[in-house]
Design a protein around this motif. Sequence first.
Motif, mmCIF file in Angstrom:
data_model
loop_
_atom_site.group_PDB
_atom_site.id
_atom_site.type_symbol
_atom_site.label_atom_id
_atom_site.label_comp_id
_atom_site.label_asym_id
_atom_site.label_seq_id
_atom_site.Cartn_x
_atom_site.Cartn_y
_atom_site.Cartn_z
ATOM 1 N N GLU A 98 30.460 -25.448 21.895
ATOM 2 C CA GLU A 98 29.730 -26.715 21.919
ATOM 3 C C GLU A 98 30.643 -27.886 22.276
ATOM 4 O O GLU A 98 30.238 -28.805 22.969
ATOM 5 N N HIS A 99 31.869 -27.852 21.791
ATOM 6 C CA HIS A 99 32.837 -28.906 22.084
ATOM 7 C C HIS A 99 34.247 -28.341 21.952
ATOM 8 O O HIS A 99 34.445 -27.219 21.491
ATOM 9 N N LEU A 124 47.547 -24.357 15.650
ATOM 10 C CA LEU A 124 47.089 -25.448 16.516
ATOM 11 C C LEU A 124 46.088 -26.259 15.712
ATOM 12 O O LEU A 124 45.170 -25.699 15.092
ATOM 13 N N LEU A 125 46.269 -27.563 15.696
ATOM 14 C CA LEU A 125 45.365 -28.425 14.938
ATOM 15 C C LEU A 125 43.992 -28.469 15.595
ATOM 16 O O LEU A 125 43.868 -28.432 16.823
ATOM 17 N N ALA A 126 42.960 -28.565 14.750
ATOM 18 C CA ALA A 126 41.584 -28.660 15.236
ATOM 19 C C ALA A 126 40.915 -29.850 14.571
ATOM 20 O O ALA A 126 41.130 -30.129 13.391
ATOM 21 N N SER A 127 40.124 -30.561 15.356
ATOM 22 C CA SER A 127 39.371 -31.704 14.849
ATOM 23 C C SER A 127 37.894 -31.441 15.125
ATOM 24 O O SER A 127 37.473 -31.402 16.285
ATOM 25 N N ILE A 128 37.121 -31.255 14.049
ATOM 26 C CA ILE A 128 35.714 -30.914 14.202
ATOM 27 C C ILE A 128 34.874 -32.006 13.542
ATOM 28 O O ILE A 128 34.891 -32.154 12.320
ATOM 29 N N PRO A 129 34.127 -32.767 14.346
ATOM 30 C CA PRO A 129 33.267 -33.810 13.772
ATOM 31 C C PRO A 129 32.161 -33.201 12.905
ATOM 32 O O PRO A 129 31.766 -32.050 13.102
ATOM 33 N N GLN A 134 28.282 -25.912 15.238
ATOM 34 C CA GLN A 134 28.787 -24.615 15.675
ATOM 35 C C GLN A 134 29.585 -23.959 14.548
ATOM 36 O O GLN A 134 30.516 -24.539 14.009
ATOM 37 N N ASN A 135 29.224 -22.713 14.203
ATOM 38 C CA ASN A 135 29.884 -22.015 13.095
ATOM 39 C C ASN A 135 31.067 -21.159 13.539
ATOM 40 O O ASN A 135 31.875 -20.748 12.715
ATOM 41 N N VAL A 157 35.978 -16.889 16.305
ATOM 42 C CA VAL A 157 36.666 -17.377 15.122
ATOM 43 C C VAL A 157 35.692 -18.236 14.309
ATOM 44 O O VAL A 157 35.192 -19.251 14.805
ATOM 45 N N ALA A 158 35.443 -17.822 13.083
ATOM 46 C CA ALA A 158 34.534 -18.575 12.202
ATOM 47 C C ALA A 158 35.233 -19.794 11.633
ATOM 48 O O ALA A 158 36.424 -19.778 11.378
ATOM 49 N N ARG A 159 34.466 -20.873 11.434
ATOM 50 C CA ARG A 159 35.033 -22.087 10.842
ATOM 51 C C ARG A 159 35.249 -21.922 9.363
ATOM 52 O O ARG A 159 34.591 -21.288 8.676
#
Length: 159
Positions: A98-99, A124-129, A134-135, A157-159
């Motif tokens: 999705e993004h 690796l850093l992730a930024s999820i609004p 998206q799961n 990969v699940a969040r």
Amino acid sequence: MTKFEIISSLVSILAVVVSFYSLHRSKRNHDQLVELEKIHAKLSERELAEYEKRDRDALKAVLSVRMVKDRNAQKFIITNQGAAEAKNIYFGLEQDNEHNPLVPNDYEQKTPYRILGPGESYHLLASIPLSVRQNAYFVSLRWENADGTQDRVFRSVAR
């Protein structure tokens, strides 16, 4: 014919019969031995192939990826679970996402990741609004093994 000739003939015939029976059993045993040797040769070939595969696998890395939440930040953790080091590791997002959750500056600094030894990890850093529903993220990992071959895996990969 005299009694002596008859007895000699019977003993000779009995000796021939015993010889043929012995020859028949010997041939049957030989055939069984040849069959066992064929089975042993096949087993030896399989063992050699397994040893060669084990030797080849010892020169390959096995990478996995998971996502963890660490305080306020989320991270993709890439781990080498193989017996050899991985070189030039590329992490990529597939098109079905999705993004893009990757933090650009962190991603650019760590891609390609130069060397990851057995049992080692990097993130690796992730930024999820919050608006993203998206799961799971569809990612790919590509790297070079110690034997010079390249591997690529696709993971969800699940969040």
